[in-house]
Scaffold this active site. Structure first.
Site, short mmCIF file in Angstrom:
data_model
loop_
_atom_site.label_atom_id
_atom_site.label_comp_id
_atom_site.label_asym_id
_atom_site.label_seq_id
_atom_site.Cartn_x
_atom_site.Cartn_y
_atom_site.Cartn_z
N SER A 1 2.79 43.35 96.04
CA SER A 1 4.05 42.80 96.51
C SER A 1 4.88 42.27 95.34
O SER A 1 5.21 43.01 94.42
CB SER A 1 3.77 41.75 97.57
OG SER A 1 4.93 41.41 98.28
N ASP B 1 4.17 48.79 106.80
CA ASP B 1 4.57 47.61 106.05
C ASP B 1 5.95 47.13 106.52
O ASP B 1 6.93 47.88 106.46
CB ASP B 1 4.61 47.93 104.56
CG ASP B 1 4.60 46.70 103.68
OD1 ASP B 1 5.21 45.69 104.08
OD2 ASP B 1 4.01 46.75 102.58
N HIS C 1 1.38 45.17 105.32
CA HIS C 1 1.58 44.68 103.96
C HIS C 1 0.26 44.28 103.29
O HIS C 1 0.19 44.19 102.08
CB HIS C 1 2.53 43.47 104.00
CG HIS C 1 3.11 43.10 102.68
ND1 HIS C 1 3.76 44.01 101.87
CD2 HIS C 1 3.15 41.90 102.01
CE1 HIS C 1 4.18 43.40 100.77
NE2 HIS C 1 3.81 42.12 100.83
#
Length: 270
Positions: free
Chosen positions: A98, A222, A250
């Site tokens: 991320s 996601d 995610h």
């Protein structure tokens, strides 16, 4: 073992170093708003296979120092360089999830990939997490602004809500509590400022500066870093392989952890 590394006159980062005598080194950078503990299900497995796994708590998060400022991609990349130099790392695999993936990309561009032999990106927040002119694929900026406001108003409640945003599969209440506990030690202002960073910063010009083999792992479901971001990364990085995770959101490093660990090891050994 865990220790602190000084990366600025007033900032020390906590580093967890598992199997320091491992044959190959992977340096992990966690995503927002977590810490190195998010990679528990990698650190349980990879050291047994002979890998040295180093997890950084970025400034403001986990056990690291929590200065008032420095929550932007340039500073985060410089912090990583500080750890790399302090530990004398070379020929290592740089891995980021991320915002940690965005930090890894900025490191590659800003520090010319210093010491890195391969790059691994997990649901990376690049080239832009949010929508912008000519790039309609990210989250609406107002959604991130709401996260910032919620952080500053009731951070524990905001963190509880991330369970639905981060996971595609149903997870236990206990695992949700574990996830919450990882995020809670962060400073509230750090949590808000990093969210502002991934709302406003972009890495369009960074992707083309990556000159090492790159693995992109991304969940098809996601809802934070949309799948279109992974496609843009694949197109922008000259030597990149994209692997989709069909049953993940995610948090693919947990939701499909066996596949995740297998793909990462295949990439490292390939």
């Amino acid at each position: 073992m865990g220790y602190y590394v000084k990366v600025a006159p007033d900032v020390r980062l906590y580093v967890e170093d598992v199997n320091p005598r491992g044959d190959k080194t992977i340096l992990f950078i966690h995503g927002w708003p977590l810490s190195h503990k998010a990679f528990e299900y990698q650190f349980n497995v990879l050291p047994e296979k002979g890998y040295r796994c180093i997890g950084i708590d970025t400034r403001g998060f986990g056990k690291s120092d929590k200065p008032w400022d420095g929550y932007c991609l340039d500073r985060m990349a410089d912090d990583v360089r500080g750890v790399v130099d302090a530990l004398g790392l070379c020929d290592f695999i740089l891995a980021g999830h991320s915002y940690g993936g965005a930090t890894a990309i900025r490191y590659m561009a800003r520090h010319r990939g210093h010491g890195v032999s391969k790059l691994a990106l997990f649901a990376a927040a690049a080239p832009s997490l949010t929508r912008r002119p000519g790039y309609p694929y990210g989250m609406p900026k107002e959604d991130v602004t709401k996260l910032v406001k919620d952080t500053l108003n009731d951070r524990p409640q905001m963190l509880r809500g991330l369970k639905e945003l981060f996971f595609f599969q149903n997870i236990s209440n206990a695992l949700g509590d574990w996830f919450f506990d990882i995020a809670l030690p962060a400073a509230g202002y750090a949590t808000a400022k990093v969210a502002m960073s991934f709302r406003d910063e972009s890495l369009f010009s960074d992707l083309g500066k990556i000159g090492v083999p790159t693995l992109i792992l991304h969940g098809l479901h996601d809802k934070v870093c949309y799948p279109e971001l992974a496609v843009a990364q694949k197109e922008g990085i000259s030597d990149a392989k994209l692997v989709w995770f069909e049953y993940s959101g995610h948090s693919l490093f947990y939701e499909e952890r066996d596949k995740f660990n297998s793909e990462l090891m295949k990439f490292i050994e390939g």
